[in-house]
Design a protein around this motif. Sequence first.
Motif, short mmCIF file in Angstrom:
data_model
loop_
_atom_site.label_atom_id
_atom_site.label_comp_id
_atom_site.label_asym_id
_atom_site.label_seq_id
_atom_site.Cartn_x
_atom_site.Cartn_y
_atom_site.Cartn_z
N SER A 198 -7.37 1.58 -0.04
CA SER A 198 -6.10 1.43 -0.76
C SER A 198 -5.37 2.76 -0.87
CB SER A 198 -6.36 0.87 -2.16
OG SER A 198 -6.86 -0.43 -2.07
N SER A 253 -1.74 3.40 0.84
CA SER A 253 -0.59 3.80 0.04
C SER A 253 0.04 5.09 0.56
CB SER A 253 -0.96 3.94 -1.43
OG SER A 253 -1.85 5.01 -1.63
N LEU A 293 1.82 3.67 4.17
CA LEU A 293 2.81 2.58 4.13
C LEU A 293 4.26 3.04 4.17
CD1 LEU A 293 1.27 -0.11 1.79
CD2 LEU A 293 1.85 -0.34 4.19
N PRO A 294 4.64 4.16 3.57
CA PRO A 294 6.05 4.57 3.68
C PRO A 294 6.52 4.79 5.12
CG PRO A 294 5.03 5.73 1.88
CD PRO A 294 3.93 4.99 2.59
N TYR A 353 8.55 1.86 6.22
CA TYR A 353 9.87 1.64 5.63
C TYR A 353 10.99 2.10 6.55
CZ TYR A 353 7.44 1.11 1.13
OH TYR A 353 6.63 0.70 0.12
N LEU A 399 6.50 -5.67 1.61
CA LEU A 399 5.90 -4.36 1.86
C LEU A 399 5.91 -3.50 0.59
CD1 LEU A 399 4.69 -2.62 4.14
CD2 LEU A 399 6.99 -1.80 4.59
N HIS A 459 2.66 -2.17 -1.35
CA HIS A 459 2.53 -0.74 -1.61
C HIS A 459 2.17 -0.49 -3.08
CE1 HIS A 459 4.34 3.52 -0.90
NE2 HIS A 459 3.06 3.54 -1.13
N THR A 475 -1.51 -1.31 -3.52
CA THR A 475 -2.40 -0.28 -2.97
C THR A 475 -2.37 0.99 -3.83
OG1 THR A 475 -0.70 0.52 -1.43
CG2 THR A 475 -2.26 -1.13 -0.60
#
Length: 72
Positions: free
Chosen positions: A23, A27, A30-31, A34, A53, A57, A60
């Motif tokens: 996680s 995290s 994940l950006p 975007y 998403l 995020h 996470t």
Amino acid sequence: MALVDIITSFSHQFVAAPIQIISFWLSVTLPLFYVPLIFEGLGAKVLPLFVGLLIFHVVTLFLGRNHRQEQV
């Protein structure tokens, strides 16, 4: 050592710790997803994916928040 202590230690070592690690790193990465979504535009087709998403995020971030903190 009591049975409860053994189960708690086992649970943290083999269940909670891997979930926290995965996680945390999700995290962090994940950006990166975007950027293409925003450049494509947040139209009717992309907006649900973007919101999903964002929710993923937040989850996470919550699950990985204690990664690498000292256990007392």
